[in-house]
Scaffold this active site. Structure first.
Site, PDB file in Angstrom:
ATOM      1  CG  HIS A  58      46.249 -14.678  13.518  1.00  0.00           C
ATOM      2  ND1 HIS A  58      47.262 -15.540  13.895  1.00  0.00           N
ATOM      3  CD2 HIS A  58      45.080 -15.270  13.872  1.00  0.00           C
ATOM      4  CE1 HIS A  58      46.724 -16.625  14.440  1.00  0.00           C
ATOM      5  NE2 HIS A  58      45.397 -16.481  14.452  1.00  0.00           N
TER       6      HIS A  58
ATOM      7  CD  GLU B 240      42.172 -16.730  13.249  1.00  0.00           C
ATOM      8  OE1 GLU B 240      42.032 -16.770  14.491  1.00  0.00           O
ATOM      9  OE2 GLU B 240      42.920 -17.513  12.623  1.00  0.00           O
TER      10      GLU B 240
ATOM     11  CG  HIS C 133      42.225 -15.948  18.110  1.00  0.00           C
ATOM     12  ND1 HIS C 133      43.289 -16.123  17.261  1.00  0.00           N
ATOM     13  CD2 HIS C 133      42.723 -15.347  19.224  1.00  0.00           C
ATOM     14  CE1 HIS C 133      44.396 -15.655  17.827  1.00  0.00           C
ATOM     15  NE2 HIS C 133      44.072 -15.168  19.028  1.00  0.00           N
TER      16      HIS C 133
ATOM     17  CD  GLU D 104      39.859 -19.821  18.421  1.00  0.00           C
ATOM     18  OE1 GLU D 104      39.355 -19.451  17.343  1.00  0.00           O
ATOM     19  OE2 GLU D 104      41.075 -20.006  18.570  1.00  0.00           O
TER      20      GLU D 104
END
Length: 293
Positions: A83, A120, A175, A257
């Site tokens: 992101h 995030e 992430h 993650e």
């Protein structure tokens, strides 16, 4: 007759020893340095209500031990911070669809955040900075897909293209997940075997799995956290065919993650600068063991 040169030498030695003692005493009086401090969320390529991005903190990376120094010289690693802190200001742009081979999907998303508003995008950028420091200290060339140096994006297809064009030896997309409270732990997402449109992962499925396994192992060791209790059946590995960043890659690539931002216990870890340094260390160690074979 007494040797004047000898007397002078003895006086000089005494002065040097006295000065050295003072320096040693002063050296112990300084304040102890702060512990390492690096930068929450929905899963990759998913969206959630954003919060104002936190400013990433500068990373402090310890020097590598002698055997590790320059061990990755000549290798290229692409780090993809999940992101972009500015995505939430550009919903029109990031909602545009791009081709990921199997279908069309949104260019990018805002990512998720903790209940306290730690985003995030801030987390991934901070861990990525720490990871870059650790890898460059070992001699690797590190390429970022972005460094919050653009208003939004890049789109997921461009993220894949950056890794491909760099001819990276490994690509890691950083992430943090945005699952339900009670879902805890890390997992590494591996590319499925896909051959459709512009997507053909046949050549990278094997090496990407090896990369992911090495990262999962070293991440657990470095952070002391367990693999996901809601994905991967305890392996810490999850295979997906719906992520453009993996489908369009032609070089070994995985998503990491690091934890679940929506679980209070995981969120507390993700918000800790010291823990983020451990996360970066685990990812770096996994990449290094993969590249060294």
């Amino acid at each position: 007759m007494p040797n004047d040169h000898g007397k002078t030498a003895r006086r000089t030695l005494a002065l040097v020893l006295a000065a050295t003692g003072c320096c040693a005493a002063l050296a112990g009086c300084g304040a102890a340095p702060d512990p390492a401090a690096p930068p929450s969320g929905k899963g990759p390529e998913q969206s959630a209500a954003p919060s104002t991005p936190n400013t990433p903190q500068p990373s402090r990376t310890p020097a590598p031990s002698a055997p590790e120094s320059r061990s990755l010289a000549g290798r290229t690693v692409v780090v993809d911070p999940g992101h972009n802190p500015g995505n939430f200001r550009h919903s029109k742009e990031i909602n545009q669809k791009v081709n990921i081979g199997t279908n069309r999907k949104e260019c990018d998303t805002t990512g998720t955040s903790t209940n306290d508003g730690y985003t995030e995008a801030s987390f991934t950028l901070d861990v990525s900075h720490r990871l870059r420091d650790l890898l460059t200290a070992r001699g690797a060339k590190v390429v970022f897909t972005h460094d919050a140096d653009r208003p939004w994006g890049p789109c997921i297809d461009e993220r894949a293209r950056i890794g491909n064009e760099a001819r990276a030896d490994a690509v890691v997309s950083v992430h943090a997940d945005g699952s339900a409270a009670g879902h805890r732990g890390f997992h590494v997402i591996l590319p499925a075997r896909v051959r459709e449109g512009a997507a053909d992962t046949a050549k990278i499925v094997g090496p990407s799995r090896e990369l992911g396994e090495r990262i999962a192992d070293r991440f657990a060791r470095a952070t002391g956290t367990a693999p996901s209790n809601y994905l991967g059946n305890g392996t810490g590995l999850d295979v997906r065919d719906d992520l453009g960043g993996l489908n369009l890659s032609t070089v070994p690539k995985v998503f990491v993650e690091c934890g679940n931002m929506r679980d209070p216990k995981d969120a507390q870890l993700l918000a800790s600068a010291a823990w983020r340094q451990k996360a970066a260390q685990g990812i770096a160690d996994g990449i290094a063991t993969y590249l060294r074979g």
